[in-house]
Design an enzyme around this catalytic site. Sequence first.
Site, PDB file in Angstrom:
ATOM      1  N   HIS A 119       1.890 -13.196   9.596  1.00  0.00           N
ATOM      2  CA  HIS A 119       0.595 -12.550   9.360  1.00  0.00           C
ATOM      3  C   HIS A 119       0.576 -11.741   8.067  1.00  0.00           C
ATOM      4  CE1 HIS A 119       2.638  -8.982  11.054  1.00  0.00           C
ATOM      5  NE2 HIS A 119       1.680  -8.264  10.481  1.00  0.00           N
ATOM      6  N   HIS A 134       2.056   3.420   6.845  1.00  0.00           N
ATOM      7  CA  HIS A 134       2.268   3.250   8.278  1.00  0.00           C
ATOM      8  C   HIS A 134       3.746   3.417   8.601  1.00  0.00           C
ATOM      9  CE1 HIS A 134       2.527  -0.838   6.597  1.00  0.00           C
ATOM     10  NE2 HIS A 134       3.049  -1.317   7.703  1.00  0.00           N
TER      11      HIS A 134
END
Length: 309
Positions: free
Chosen positions: A120, A183
Amino acid sequence: MSELVGLVALSHSPFATMMPPSEVDAPGAAFLAAAERVRRAVAARRPDAVVVIGPDHFHANFYDAMPPFVLGVEEAVGFGDFASREGPLPVAGELAWSVRDGLAGAGFDLSLSYSLTVDHGVVQSYDMVVGDVPMVPLVVNTAAPPLPSMPRCLELGEALGKVLRSAPFPGRVLVVASGGLSHWLPPNDPRDPTVVGERRVAMIHGRKDARAFAAAREPRVRAMAGDPNAPVNADWDRWFLKQLAAGDPAPIAALGDIGLETQAGSGGHEIRTWLIGAAAVGRPLVWTGYEAVPEWITGMGLGTTFPVD
């Protein structure tokens, strides 16, 4: 010769495809709406090929032999993790070989793949931005050493831009950078004392059964979704976007790995893809978008070197 039409850089998250927002004001909806605007702007520029720069999340590359950079030249196959596209993807083989040969001539010894699996980290942004335009996939290790240094990424990007501008490919080339922004992820370094047991074994030996490794890992990732208090450093993310809008990535690179991880988390190492793309195109971002989405555990940013309506 080819024409370099610009850069699109954007964040990715498993939850953008796995848990898309159902309402216009739900977390992530603003990012996806901005991504659709970018897609329309890209379509107006009619790219004939796209160089997609993104990371791998232990679906193709493992610590039995971890390359800093790997270039796909013939086949690319989507792994299909987290509801991203699975199966064959179109590859611009002629352009890919020009990239390989040109970068080798510039002193960059990239690993080479005739059949590259991409997850992804490449596929999500590719599908959001362009869809089925033939690609040249360039995977950058952003998990743990061997992390290419940020100055080295800028050097690679500059060389890539020269190669693309001089390539005999008779068409328009778009660069897409996929990754970041801030993140915080569980550690991915086998030397970390908290990385133990089956998880450590899978990081090193996962190539033997990548599907089984992914099946065991995905529930742990899914369990991270939906937390409105997950750490995201929106102030740093906006600073990062401003630096690229000013055409000045040097302060970003000057942070070094520890400084970057302190400000943007372990997942922040993915901004290397943005640095490569920005240096390749050699133009500042003229449009940016941003949404902090702690429910997706990520600061979701976008930037382009051309206007977006």
